[in-house]
Structure formats: C-alpha cells, structure tokens
Write an enzyme that holds these catalytic residues in place. Structure first.
Site: not given
Ligand code: NDP
Length: 428
Positions: A83, A378
């Site tokens: 991730e 992100h």
C-alpha cells in the site's frame, strides 16, 4: 486443459522444477508470464520445504519506517506492504511523537493460551471442579509433553475452566504457557493434545478439539504517547483544534463499528507490515486484534486518544504474541536480517515496536482525516503507482507525477497521454 489437469495429479510429489515445467506446458501462461515464475534455485529449495505445491516466490516491497523512538530507543523499522502511503504515514506519525518525547510501552505478562474443548459433558460444574482440583497434575502433564520449554525457563503456568454452554454440555479448559521467545503455536498444540489424551483416558470424557487460541489476552502490550498540541497545528487549524478533533475521531470509533473497522484497518496497516517483515504470523495477530476489539460485545476502535490537561494522550493495547524465534523466523534469510536491523533483544521488545507502529500509523491517519482529508497525502503516492503502471521508467516517474498533479488528472488515459508528451518533448 485436460492434459494439464492430469499432469497436476499428485502435484505435491513433484519437484518445484517439475511443477514449473508443467505450468509452462499448460498454456495458461504466456512465455513472458512463465519467466516471472523463474526463481533463485537456493531459495527455491528452502521455500519448497516450507509450503506445499511451491512454484515461485511472490515478492512485496519492503521499506523502512523512521522516527520511531520507543522507551528512549530509536529504531529503523522494516515494513512489508504494497500500500503506497503506509511507510510514509508511519514515519510521519512517529516523527510527531518523537518531537513529543517518543512512545512508552508497558507489558505485564507474556503467556500463550490454548484450549481443550470438551463435549457431551453431563455435569459441567462438577467436571470443572474435578479438573481444577487436579491443576498441578494437568500442568505437569503439559510440561512433560514439551520438556525443552521448561529447560528454557518457560512451561505451563495455570489453567482455567469455562463452561461454554451448560445445556449443550460444552466446556473449555484453557491452558496458559510461558513460551519464552517463541510465538508458541506448535508448543501449545503439543501440550494441549497431551491434555486431551489425559482427559479421555483418565476422566473418560469426550474431547472435541485441542488448539491454541489466538485471543491472546495474556500477551497484551500497551503503548502510549503524549503530544503537545502545538506540534499538531495544520493550515488554518490550531494545534488544540486538531488535538480535539483527533480525540473526537477516536470517540466515534468507540461508538460506531462502521468507523471502528476502518480505524482498526489503519492501525493494522502498520502492524501487519512489521509482523510480516519480522517473519511472524500476521493472520494470528489480525485475529487476536479484532477479537480484542470486540471484547465487551461491541466492535470498537483499538486505540484511544484523549485531549486532557493541555495534551493529546494516545494509547493502544493489543494482544501481541509474536516470537523472536520459531516458525519461519530462523529460516528466511531476509527475516533474519530484519531482526538484526531492528536490534531487538527479545520477543517482548519486538511486540512493543509493533504496537508502537500501530499507534504511530493511527495518529498519522487520524490527523490527515481531521485536517486535509486522507486523499491529499495518498494521491501523490498513488500517482507514482499509476505512473509505473502506464510504463514510466524510473527517470520519468517524477516528471509524470508532477505533470499529473499540475493538470489535476488521476486517470490512466491522462497518464498515458502525459507520458507520451514527456517522451516527445525529450525527443525519444
Ligand atoms: P516453532 O514450532 O518453530 O517452535 C519454536 C521453536 O523455537 C522450538 O523448536 C524451540 O525449541 C525453539 N526455540 C529456540 N530458542 C527458544 C527460546 N528461547 N524460547 C522458545 N523457543 C525457542 O514455532 P511456534 O511454536 O512458535 O509456532 C509458530 C508457528 O506456528 C508459526 O509459523 C504459525 O504460523 C504456526 N501456527 C499458528 C497457529 C495459530 O496461530 N492458530 C496454529 C498452528 C501453527 P524447543 O522445541 O527445543 O524448545
């Protein structure tokens, strides 16, 4: 396909080279895809002995989280994750705590627990009393089944008996064992099966099963931190406002299982990554964490953040029965190197590092959520992944991400077009 299905008959009896050859002939994969299955021979021999039907190595990125100061000691923490934002967020959360003096840890005990589940018990209360009266005998039986752990200073410590259902005649004998430096699953299982045998033979009682419990409530680790609000100020929001919002977000995770699941997923982002890098069983840690999150009957957030006396107080308590030996730890070379990198002296220290990462990860996520929102941080990392996906080389990734951010684009088509433009402008 039919030929292939015949060829994989008794796949487990073939060597890994034979399994690869069968795959290559299967026509399920192209030549290029088959090349992805080619492995380093030395490691292949090792991995072939670890799991059944081994065919290749599956690799994931490993990064190092920085800024973790725990009990006054600074760590470089290996994290294995796919991730994009996890390692960056972790280091960021830990950096805030470092400036506030670091994390503190607290462990009261480290025992593994396992169960012998008894069925068709005619008089559960009577059997419970009989077993408890023979506790010393039962502990001795468990220790005789795995004497090496006693020599190491560990062994069976106590047992409890719980009536699971009076009407259905179900009862659980819970054995607590000091497993020293191991996670202890196999040790416990050996001891529990010896107890099951004793119960069958001496008490004439039916046993349904004997197995370790991943609800490791005798291996709880607590990590705390205290942060001055001035370290939390962000944009228009003062540090006090951010601290209050983080405390409120933590409260929402106590009230609402929908939020708690995501709150805890964020914590496990960090925890799983270190558990995996340290060669421990992350399924065991996940199972224990979520069971612990439901300990009062409602699924709740695992961490607590409170704004009190002018400071933000963070706390995370979790079952953390990891080992510093056993399982794959002594077997996989990179795992051994990761233990060296961590510079941990024992399993307890490893457990505190892992729980601290959970709290650091949680702080970074909550701070982002109550200020800029999670996507801002992100997005940059996700654009990097997108750039690689559309074929950008290492030297093109930075400029492609910058172009995407400038154009406010996030989709694959735009990435391809912008990459083509970059290449055109560079004349290649
Ligand atoms: P192992 O079976 O590898 O046992 C630990 C080994 O470490 C023992 O052989 C022990 O030797 C040795 N050892 C060396 N030094 C020490 C020390 N200081 N303290 C303790 N042991 C030492 O691993 P575990 O029993 O820890 O089991 C972990 C594995 O079990 C994981 O791979 C996990 O995936 C798996 N598992 C998990 C289950 C679950 O979570 N529900 C169920 C079943 C398996 P000696 O024997 O000489 O004492």
């Amino acid at each position: 396909m039919e030929v292939f299905m015949k060829a994989i008959h008794k796949f487990y009896q073939k060597s890994w080279q034979e399994r690869l050859a069968i795959l290559a002939q299967s026509q399920l994969l192209s030549d290029d895809e088959i090349k992805l299955f080619q492995v380093n021979g030395h490691q292949a021999e090792l991995f072939d002995s670890l799991i059944e039907n081994y065919v290749t190595d599956y690799s994931l990125p490993q990064g190092l989280a920085t800024n973790y100061v725990i009990d006054g000691h600074e760590y470089l923490i290996p994290m294995v994750t796919e991730e994009p934002s996890v390692v960056a967020a972790s280091s960021n959360g830990a950096g805030l705590v470092k400036r506030a003096g670091g994390f503190q840890s607290h462990i009261t005990e480290r025992l593994m627990v396992g169960q012998v589940v008894l069925e068709k018990v005619a008089e559960p209360a009577k059997l419970k009393a009989t077993i408890l009266a023979q506790e010393a005998d039962f502990l001795a039986c468990a220790n005789e089944a795995h004497p090496s752990i006693v020599k190491r200073g560990g062994g069976a410590r106590f047992l409890e008996v719980r009536i699971l259902s009076e009407s259905e005649g179900l009862l659980s004998l819970d054995l607590a064992v000091d497993v020293q430096e191991a996670m202890g699953a196999n040790m416990l299982n050996t001891m529990l099966e010896a107890l099951a045998q004793k119960i069958r033979q001496e008490l004439g009682q039916e046993v349904l099963m004997a197995i370790l419990s991943n609800y490791a409530v005798h291996s709880l680790v607590t990590v705390t931190c205290e942060i001055e609000p001035k370290l939390l100020a962000k944009g228009e929001l003062s540090g006090e406002e951010v601290a209050q919002k983080i405390a409120l977000a933590s409260h929402v995770a106590q009230l609402d299982p929908s939020r708690a699941a995501t709150h805890n997923k964020g914590i496990m982002n960090g925890i799983d990554a270190v558990v995996l890098a340290s060669g421990n069983d992350w399924r065991a840690i996940e199972a224990g964490a979520h069971a612990y999150a439901s300990r009062d009957g409602q699924y709740r957030g695992l961490s607590q953040w409170n704004y009190q006396d002018g400071k933000l107080h963070g706390s995370l308590t979790l079952p953390m029965p990891v080992g510093s030996v056993g399982g794959s730890i002594g077997v996989i070379p990179l795992v051994k190197a990761n233990h060296q990198l961590l510079q941990i002296k024992d399993a307890k220290q490893l457990a505190t590092v892992i729980v601290a990462v959970g709290l650091g990860q949680n702080l970074a996520a909550l701070k982002a959520l109550v200020t800029d929102g999670i996507q801002k941080g992100h997005m940059h990392l996700q654009l990097k992944t997108l750039a690689v996906k559309v074929g950008a080389t290492q030297s093109e990734v930075t400029s492609l991400v910058a172009q995407m951010e400038k154009a406010g684009k996030r989709d694959e088509n735009s990435a391809r077009q912008l990459l083509a433009q970059i290449r055109e402008s560079r004349g290649n």
